[in-house]
Write a protein that holds these residues in place. Structure first.
Motif: not given
Length: 223
Positions: A55-59, A168-173
């Motif tokens: 979920f946080l990656f998708i963010v 995880a959000t940083l990796l998504g970004l």
């Protein structure tokens, strides 16, 4: 990059939702005494962490998709208010139902703050890599989730602190900062129905547990 709807990103979110429903179903079965599943190790320990990370990656992906060409603050805060009110609803509800391990900083709380911090990093690959490096150094130095838990010893059924989960959000970004990823997203054949649950993820997040827990409680009372 055009800002049309990225169905594949919604499908990623749909997959995370399905995983979440499976996990909460298994967890509720344990809480209500139907099973004796061990959630402290093995698959059932790592599974919810993979879900939260997804979920946080998708963010991160969604932030880039929505704000790469500029931040619409009205749209941003409208979404943020819905997320934080939903997070507070979960906190209040779990406080009364499960007072010994209520959710005071769970997945939605982390999504709120990850979005708040992450929006300023959209399109700034150098800064994204810097923060990934800093969190990576912290993790390699032993300042991991267990270290955070040792500082905050209040038990919770869903504890997802901003550190280290913002990673995880940083990796998504980071992934979203590469045009090649979006070329793949938009060229991939998808079915709209598969993306539909992902487009309503917050509603499903809020409703699925009362439905599952309520149904299982009714079944238990009828047995």
């Amino acid at each position: 990059m055009t800002h049309k709807r990225a169905d594949l990103v919604d499908i990623f979110r749909t997959i995370a939702i399905i995983w979440m429903i499976i996990f909460h179903g298994a967890y509720d079965l344990k809480v209500l005494g139907f099973t004796q599943t061990d959630f402290s190790s093995g698959f059932w320990y790592f599974f919810p962490r993979i879900i939260a990370g997804s979920f946080l990656f998708i963010v991160g992906l969604s932030l880039h998709l929505a704000y790469e060409k500029g931040i619409n603050w009205s749209k941003f805060w409208h979404r943020q208010i819905k997320v934080i009110l939903s997070a507070l609803l979960i906190s209040v509800t779990t406080f009364f139902i499960f007072p010994n391990n209520w959710v005071y900083f769970g997945t939605l709380h982390c999504i709120f703050f990850s979005t708040l911090f992450g929006v300023f990093l959209v399109g700034r690959r150098g800064l994204i890599l810097l923060f990934i490096g800093l969190i990576g150094i912290g993790l390699l130095s032993g300042y991991d989730l267990f270290w955070v838990s040792s500082l905050i010893q209040k038990p919770s059924m869903d504890f997802i602190p901003i550190y280290p989960w913002f990673l995880a959000t940083l990796l998504g970004l980071l992934v979203a900062s590469f045009q090649g990823f979006w070329n793949f997203v938009y060229n991939c054949r998808t079915h709209p129905l598969l993306a539909l649950p992902g487009r309503h993820s917050l509603k499903i997040y809020l409703l699925h547990q009362p439905i599952i827990f309520g149904t299982l409680t009714l079944i238990k009372n009828l047995l």
